[in-house]
Design an enzyme around this catalytic site. Sequence first.
Site, PDB file in Angstrom:
ATOM      1  N   ARG A 112       0.832  -1.213   0.000  1.00 43.11           N
ATOM      2  CA  ARG A 112       0.000   0.000   0.000  1.00 43.11           C
ATOM      3  C   ARG A 112       0.859   1.252   0.000  1.00 43.11           C
ATOM      4  O   ARG A 112       1.919   1.299   0.611  1.00 43.11           O
ATOM      5  CB  ARG A 112      -0.890  -0.013   1.245  1.00 43.11           C
ATOM      6  CG  ARG A 112      -1.882   1.121   1.313  1.00 43.11           C
ATOM      7  CD  ARG A 112      -2.740   1.016   2.540  1.00 43.11           C
ATOM      8  NE  ARG A 112      -2.207   1.845   3.609  1.00 43.11           N
ATOM      9  CZ  ARG A 112      -2.811   2.066   4.759  1.00 43.11           C
ATOM     10  NH1 ARG A 112      -3.965   1.479   5.019  1.00 43.11           N
ATOM     11  NH2 ARG A 112      -2.275   2.824   5.670  1.00 43.11           N
ATOM     12  N   CYS A 114       0.193   5.607   0.518  1.00 43.98           N
ATOM     13  CA  CYS A 114      -0.787   6.571   0.989  1.00 43.98           C
ATOM     14  C   CYS A 114      -0.227   7.962   0.740  1.00 43.98           C
ATOM     15  O   CYS A 114       0.907   8.260   1.125  1.00 43.98           O
ATOM     16  CB  CYS A 114      -1.062   6.356   2.475  1.00 43.98           C
ATOM     17  SG  CYS A 114      -2.318   7.452   3.140  1.00 43.98           S
TER      18      CYS A 114
END
Length: 137
Positions: A112, A114
Amino acid sequence: MQQHNIIINTKNAPDPLGPYTQAIEINNIIFVSGQIPICPDTNIMSDNIYDQTHQALLNIKNIIETTGLKINNIVKTTLFIININDLPKINTSYKNFFNTYSFSKNITLPARSCVEVSKLPKDAKIEIEAIAMREFL
């Protein structure tokens, strides 16, 4: 190797807000366009970041399930958020979502990224895009 492109669209996720598809599959890799947290049934977006995170992920889940995949096939997500201070609530919602919808008790969360941004479409607080693979479990 010949490349096979498949356009993916479902009524179980919001219609694109611009000139793009909900997702495209190329050689068993599904690239899901950024999903903001609009509920496709009501066209309403919660003001709560926890609920917005859940809805954006639910939209992604509905898109990839159109192809016969599950959330366990997601290998990468990118989160675009307007307030980095919301990250603890986002992380809780994100983890709860994957734990709830996984078909495996020991799910490996996807890689991930962000990024904090200044603004998102429809004044959403979060947008999430994803990559899923057919051969990954």
